[in-house]
Motif scaffolding. Structure first.
Motif, PDB file in Angstrom:
ATOM      1  N   UNK A  55       4.994   4.411   1.836  1.00 56.24           N
ATOM      2  CA  UNK A  55       4.002   5.462   2.447  1.00 56.24           C
ATOM      3  C   UNK A  55       4.057   6.756   1.905  1.00 56.24           C
ATOM      4  N   UNK A  56       3.574   7.785   2.488  1.00 54.73           N
ATOM      5  CA  UNK A  56       3.310   9.081   2.057  1.00 54.73           C
ATOM      6  C   UNK A  56       4.578   9.788   1.442  1.00 54.73           C
ATOM      7  N   UNK A  57       5.823   9.589   1.943  1.00 56.54           N
ATOM      8  CA  UNK A  57       6.986  10.043   1.487  1.00 56.54           C
ATOM      9  C   UNK A  57       7.675   9.234   0.379  1.00 56.54           C
ATOM     10  N   UNK A  58       6.965   8.272  -0.158  1.00 50.44           N
ATOM     11  CA  UNK A  58       7.390   7.465  -1.335  1.00 50.44           C
ATOM     12  C   UNK A  58       7.829   8.277  -2.623  1.00 50.44           C
ATOM     13  N   UNK A  59       8.899   7.782  -3.361  1.00 50.66           N
ATOM     14  CA  UNK A  59       9.156   8.673  -4.522  1.00 50.66           C
ATOM     15  C   UNK A  59       8.206   8.044  -5.706  1.00 50.66           C
ATOM     16  N   UNK A  60       7.570   8.929  -6.230  1.00 47.39           N
ATOM     17  CA  UNK A  60       6.648   8.491  -7.360  1.00 47.39           C
ATOM     18  C   UNK A  60       7.237   8.094  -8.610  1.00 47.39           C
ATOM     19  N   UNK A  61       8.630   8.170  -8.547  1.00 43.75           N
ATOM     20  CA  UNK A  61       9.412   7.374  -9.683  1.00 43.75           C
ATOM     21  C   UNK A  61      10.028   6.005  -9.626  1.00 43.75           C
ATOM     22  N   UNK A  62       9.788   5.627  -8.251  1.00 44.64           N
ATOM     23  CA  UNK A  62      10.149   4.273  -7.882  1.00 44.64           C
ATOM     24  C   UNK A  62       9.435   3.204  -8.623  1.00 44.64           C
ATOM     25  N   UNK A  63       9.996   2.159  -8.798  1.00 44.11           N
ATOM     26  CA  UNK A  63       9.369   0.930  -9.539  1.00 44.11           C
ATOM     27  C   UNK A  63       9.192  -0.049  -8.307  1.00 44.11           C
ATOM     28  N   UNK A  64       7.899  -0.351  -8.436  1.00 43.81           N
ATOM     29  CA  UNK A  64       7.150  -0.955  -7.146  1.00 43.81           C
ATOM     30  C   UNK A  64       6.550  -2.481  -7.751  1.00 43.81           C
ATOM     31  N   UNK A  65       6.570  -3.609  -7.220  1.00 38.50           N
ATOM     32  CA  UNK A  65       6.037  -4.621  -7.434  1.00 38.50           C
ATOM     33  C   UNK A  65       5.873  -5.080  -6.255  1.00 38.50           C
ATOM     34  N   UNK A  66       4.545  -4.955  -5.722  1.00 38.47           N
ATOM     35  CA  UNK A  66       4.274  -5.194  -4.220  1.00 38.47           C
ATOM     36  C   UNK A  66       2.758  -5.922  -4.379  1.00 38.47           C
ATOM     37  N   UNK A  67       2.979  -7.066  -3.493  1.00 39.21           N
ATOM     38  CA  UNK A  67       1.704  -7.767  -3.208  1.00 39.21           C
ATOM     39  C   UNK A  67       1.366  -7.876  -1.836  1.00 39.21           C
TER      40      UNK A  67
END
Length: 175
Positions: free
Chosen positions: A109-121
Motif C-alpha cells: 500500500x501507501x507505505x510500501x518501499x519503492x526499492x522493494x522487489x515485487x512479483x504480484x499477481x
C-alpha cells in the motif's frame, strides 16, 4: 515403515518448494470469451477471409497471452529463492513472513518501499514478504505472490537456516 493415514509423511528438509502462478479457470474462460466476441465483431457477417481470419488469429493469440500471464514460477531449491528469472541466495534472507490478502494489501500500500522487489499477481490472494539482510543490496524486501504462503515461507526459512555461515550469524546477531 509406511506412515498411517493419521501420520503425515516425512518430508526431507532439503526438498524445496515449487509453485506456478497460473491463472484460474474462470480467467481463462473470460479471456477466450472476450477474444471470441472481438473476433465476432470483426467478422460481422463478412465473407471470404474476413469470415475466418479474426477467429484464427484472435483465439490462439488470447490463449498465448493467457498462458504468458500464468508463466511465473516460484521455487526454493539449491540454496536460492527463484521467482521467474530472479534469484535470491537464501543466505541473505533475514525473515520470511506469510501474508494473507489483507497483509499483502498493507505491505504493497501507501507505505510500501519503492526499492522493494515485487512479483504480484492479483488473482493470487496470498503472498510472502522476504526481508533481506544484505548491506550491499538496496532492496529491503521481496514480496512474492503465493497460493500457499505459509509453505513457501517455511521452505525459505528452512533453506536459509543451514545456508548462513558463522560470519553471517555474527553479523546478524551481535551477542
Amino acid at each position: 515403515m509406511a506412515p498411517t493415514s493419521s501420520e503425515p509423511a516425512a518430508v526431507p528438509a532439503r526438498a524445496g518448494y515449487t509453485e506456478r502462478l497460473t491463472l484460474p479457470w474462470w480467467l481463462w474462460l473470460a479471456g477466450i470469451v472476450v477474444a471470441a466476441l472481438l473476433a465476432t465483431e470483426l467478422w460481422l457477417g463478412g465473407t471470404g477471409v474476413r469470415a475466418w481470419l479474426p477467429f484464427v488469429v484472435l483465439l490462439p493469440l488470447a490463449a498465448v497471452g493467457l498462458s504468458w500471464l500464468g508463466r511465473i514460477q516460484v521455487a526454493v531449491r539449491d540454496g536460492e529463492l527463484l521467482v521467474d528469472d530472479a534469484r535470491l541466495p537464501v543466505r541473505f534472507v533475514a525473515d520470511a513472513i506469510p501474508l494473507d490478502a489483507e497483509g499483502r494489501r498493507e505491505v504493497l500500500g501507501v507505505g510500501a518501499d519503492p526499492m522493494a522487489f515485487v512479483v504480484q499477481r492479483p488473482w493470487v490472494p496470498g503472498a510472502v514478504q522476504v526481508v533481506l539482510d544484505d548491506p550491499a543490496d538496496p532492496t529491503p524486501y521481496w514480496v512474492v505472490s503465493s497460493r500457499h504462503p505459509v509453505r513457501l515461507a517455511e521452505a525459505i526459512l528452512a533453506s536459509s537456516a543451514p545456508a548462513r555461515t558463522p560470519q553471517d550469524r555474527a553479523h546478524r546477531d551481535p551477542h
